[in-house]
Design an enzyme around this catalytic site. Sequence first.
Site: not given
Length: 311
Positions: A58, A119, A168
């Site tokens: 991230d 996100h 992810h």
Amino acid sequence: MCVIMGDFTDLDRQIEQLRRCELIKENEVKALCAKAREILVEESNVQSVDSPVTVCGDIHGQFYDLKELFRVGGEVPETNYLFMGDFVDRGFYSVETFLLLLALKVRYPDRITLIRGNHESRQITQVYGFFDECHRKYGSATVWRYCTEIFDYLSLSAIVDGKIFCVHGGLSPSIQTLDQIRTIDRKQEVPHDGPMCDLLWSDPEDTTGWGVSPRGAGYLFGSDVVAQFNAANDISMICRAHQLVMEGYKWHFNDTVLTVWSAPNYCYRCGNVAAILELDEHLQKEFIIFEAAPQETRGLPSKKPVADYFL
């Protein structure tokens, strides 16, 4: 404005501008996104990546820390990169961060791979900062709309040399094989449940089987689930991001799952270090640990309170 393949003058200028944390024009964003879409639409849901490659977790709009990452890990195109999503939200520079990574992708498509994080979603970015930032910096939601359309084209995962599966979040009870991931229609907003959602939201947990995730999306998955998945797909390990780890990286389940976190001093207050994973041509692993860069404080918005919900 149109960027023609072969003539990268405009694109190179935009990259230099973005590297200085300067915005590019709205019409340039539109053209960049159009070009990126042409490239990303050709990529697989399980995008093949060759070693050597440097794998990153991230970033969350922490632009000056992304610059620090490139300083310690090498610039594109000299270093081949794989970013495992969550480019935006929480940090102050989501726009510049995502546009720089996207511009590098368009300029050097074979030297940088971008996969989708939880996100990279219209719904999440309206809560955690990216939408508001686009509005503040461009005066409307248009740039946010261009970027979120690109999110739908980002690959869901990658596989390095057929051996290291990068995603992810984690695994899904709906998915036993990589071929099942390849059949997902990814060109959509992240659903609230189902396999695509799980890949972006799930977490490893010291347990067996599947558990309910406290995040409200995805699942907790245990060591037996990983052993089964890795064996069925003939892979050596799963590399993922999605969870803050204070040391920058963390091994799980006898080194079969690895969490990599690349946003140092997360949210400008967590005090963690960050890591990136260098894989050489034999898939030997080396971690580079780095700390937060000195922050450029001019032009920072007053910190708006957002929900303390760690993704």
